[in-house]
Design a protein around this motif. Structure first.
Motif, short mmCIF file in Angstrom:
data_model
loop_
_atom_site.label_atom_id
_atom_site.label_comp_id
_atom_site.label_asym_id
_atom_site.label_seq_id
_atom_site.Cartn_x
_atom_site.Cartn_y
_atom_site.Cartn_z
N ILE A 1 0.92 -1.18 -0.42
CA ILE A 1 -0.05 0.27 -0.17
C ILE A 1 0.84 1.37 0.11
O ILE A 1 0.44 2.14 -0.68
CB ILE A 1 -0.59 -0.03 1.36
CG1 ILE A 1 -2.01 -1.37 1.65
CG2 ILE A 1 -1.46 1.42 1.20
CD1 ILE A 1 -2.57 -1.51 2.27
N LYS B 1 0.79 -1.91 -4.56
CA LYS B 1 -0.24 -2.74 -5.82
C LYS B 1 -0.34 -2.18 -7.00
O LYS B 1 -1.32 -2.62 -8.02
CB LYS B 1 -1.02 -2.30 -4.47
CG LYS B 1 -1.67 -0.90 -4.55
CD LYS B 1 -3.23 -0.62 -3.68
CE LYS B 1 -3.41 1.53 -3.33
NZ LYS B 1 -4.82 0.72 -2.13
N TYR B 2 0.01 -0.69 -6.96
CA TYR B 2 -0.06 -0.35 -8.31
C TYR B 2 0.74 -0.41 -9.92
O TYR B 2 0.35 -1.01 -11.24
CB TYR B 2 -0.75 1.42 -8.15
CG TYR B 2 -1.59 1.49 -7.45
CD1 TYR B 2 -2.39 0.99 -7.86
CD2 TYR B 2 -1.37 2.83 -7.07
CE1 TYR B 2 -3.86 1.94 -6.61
CE2 TYR B 2 -2.22 3.47 -5.70
CZ TYR B 2 -3.80 3.13 -5.87
OH TYR B 2 -4.49 3.74 -5.56
N PRO C 1 -0.54 -5.42 -9.83
CA PRO C 1 -1.75 -5.49 -9.60
C PRO C 1 -2.20 -6.76 -9.93
O PRO C 1 -3.28 -7.34 -9.12
CB PRO C 1 -2.11 -4.33 -10.85
CG PRO C 1 -1.43 -4.80 -11.80
CD PRO C 1 -0.61 -4.29 -11.45
N CYS D 1 -3.57 -9.39 -6.48
CA CYS D 1 -5.14 -9.73 -6.48
C CYS D 1 -4.61 -11.08 -5.55
O CYS D 1 -5.61 -11.59 -4.98
CB CYS D 1 -5.55 -9.82 -7.48
SG CYS D 1 -6.22 -8.38 -8.68
N LYS E 1 -3.79 -8.43 2.52
CA LYS E 1 -2.99 -6.88 1.49
C LYS E 1 -2.88 -5.95 2.24
O LYS E 1 -2.14 -5.27 1.46
CB LYS E 1 -4.08 -6.33 0.96
CG LYS E 1 -4.38 -7.80 -0.59
CD LYS E 1 -5.55 -7.20 -0.79
CE LYS E 1 -5.83 -7.67 -1.76
NZ LYS E 1 -6.25 -9.22 -2.36
N ARG F 1 -13.93 9.94 -6.32
CA ARG F 1 -13.53 8.79 -4.93
C ARG F 1 -15.38 8.69 -5.26
O ARG F 1 -15.28 8.30 -3.86
CB ARG F 1 -13.18 10.60 -3.94
CG ARG F 1 -11.98 10.50 -4.46
CD ARG F 1 -10.76 8.94 -4.12
NE ARG F 1 -9.19 9.53 -3.48
CZ ARG F 1 -8.42 10.04 -4.85
NH1 ARG F 1 -9.32 10.06 -6.01
NH2 ARG F 1 -7.70 10.10 -4.00
N HIS G 1 -10.39 -0.66 -10.93
CA HIS G 1 -8.95 -0.22 -10.56
C HIS G 1 -8.43 -0.78 -9.71
O HIS G 1 -7.20 -1.12 -8.76
CB HIS G 1 -9.08 1.00 -10.62
CG HIS G 1 -6.95 1.42 -10.31
ND1 HIS G 1 -6.80 1.59 -11.15
CD2 HIS G 1 -7.00 2.36 -9.27
CE1 HIS G 1 -5.49 1.69 -11.02
NE2 HIS G 1 -5.39 2.33 -9.32
N ARG G 2 -9.51 -0.85 -8.41
CA ARG G 2 -9.33 -1.52 -6.82
C ARG G 2 -9.67 -3.18 -6.57
O ARG G 2 -9.70 -3.31 -5.76
CB ARG G 2 -10.59 -0.94 -6.06
CG ARG G 2 -10.03 0.86 -5.56
CD ARG G 2 -11.12 1.29 -5.11
NE ARG G 2 -10.20 2.87 -4.91
CZ ARG G 2 -10.50 3.60 -5.80
NH1 ARG G 2 -10.81 3.47 -7.22
NH2 ARG G 2 -10.25 5.21 -5.65
N ASN G 3 -9.71 -3.84 -8.03
CA ASN G 3 -10.18 -5.00 -8.17
C ASN G 3 -11.36 -5.54 -7.75
O ASN G 3 -11.61 -6.73 -6.85
CB ASN G 3 -8.83 -6.40 -7.56
CG ASN G 3 -7.13 -5.72 -7.78
OD1 ASN G 3 -7.15 -5.17 -9.50
ND2 ASN G 3 -6.40 -4.90 -6.30
#
Length: 309
Positions: A37, A47-48, A51, A55, A60, A165, A174-176
């Motif tokens: 993170i 995480k970016y 990705p 997952c 996480k 947001r 994008h946030r899985n």
């Protein structure tokens, strides 16, 4: 007023956002920095960068020390996968990740942060405050302008939308987070994003054409949400009229989002005509009850003949 609570691990919310946006973690013992993170190997969190691996990660919110334990100078990585990487993408990301981690070693020092925007070392509350008040919470370098005569729920929604947001489908993916498909919840034709939903979608385009006709202003063309919020800047009208039209635009965006949610979750199908009618009636009610110069009747409102002009 920004939310200043704490995350699950006890870190202040705003300070964490500021650090992740403009700070870089310097690893020491690895017990404070989050492996996936926090940005610590580069300016971008892992995480970016990876990705697919993120997952597969079971924990996480693990720390750097959880994945790179101190094993007498060894650089072994202790993964915790749901299943071992198998696809071509997962294997490629695993190879690249191992290359980045090959030179990482822990020490007995405490993890620390370096503020990238300042010449000085370390992090300060002043830096975070300047970040909060500065360009990060802005649209095209212009801080979001609060409209006083509409409800807070509309202002808060618009502020969050301007920061990307809100849970559009592309943001969820994008946030899985799994969604059935990534197409727009209103038109079903293009991938759903903030910019498409409030500018490119045919429902939004119809809404802006109708509002321009109702408010007796030239037809405007927008290509992003920031264009929507800034469309009144160049119009030759008084500040009072711009304030009223600005509130109407925010209400229109809020109503588009509500129509999108009604269709996805309740199966309710709306038309542009119905959306515009709702915007007119809601704006009339809120303007009449909340604006200090809101003495107007319905007929004049429908013709956009305003007493404050």
């Amino acid at each position: 007023m920004p939310f200043t609570g704490q995350l699950e691990d006890g870190r202040p919310f705003i300070a964490t956002l500021a650090l992740q946006a403009h700070g870089t973690g310097v690893v020491g013992d690895g017990k404070q920095l989050k492996f996936w993170i926090d940005p610590w190997l580069s300016t971008e969190p892992l995480k970016y960068k990876f990705p697919s691996l993120f997952c597969l990660e079971q924990d996480k919110r693990c720390n750097v020390a959880d994945r790179i334990p101190d094993c007498n100078g060894s650089h072994a990585v202790c993964w915790n996968w749901k299943h071992y990487p198998a696809t071509e993408m997962e294997i490629e990301e695993l190879i690249q990740c191992h290359r980045l981690l090959s030179n990482v070693s822990l020490s007995k020092q405490v993890d620390r942060w370096v503020w990238r925007q300042e010449d000085g070392d370390g992090y300060s509350v002043k830096d975070a405050r300047n970040w909060i008040k500065g360009e990060v919470l802005s649209v095209n370098n212009s801080v979001y302008q609060w409209c006083k005569w509409i409800p807070n729920k509309c202002n808060i929604f618009m502020w969050r939308a301007s920061l990307n947001r809100i849970p559009t489908k592309d943001a969820l993916l994008h946030r899985n987070i799994y969604v059935e498909n990534g197409l727009c919840g209103l038109c079903g034709e293009v991938e759903e994003s903030v910019d498409h939903l409030f500018s490119g979608c045919r429902f939004a385009s119809g809404m802006w054409d109708a509002i321009a006709s109702w408010c007796n202003i030239p037809r405007f063309y927008v290509f992003s949400l920031s264009d929507v919020l800034l469309v009144l800047n160049d119009l030759p009208y008084t500040a009072k009229k711009k304030d009223i039209m600005y509130g109407i635009i925010i209400i229109a965006c809020w109503r588009i989002w509500k129509a999108r949610n009604d269709k996805i979750f309740n199966g309710s199908v709306s038309s542009v005509t119905l959306l515009v009618a709702d915007v007119k009636s809601l704006a009339f009610l809120w303007f009449k009850c909340r604006h200090k110069e809101g003495c107007i009747d319905w007929r004049n409102w429908c013709n956009f003949v305003l007493p404050v002009m």
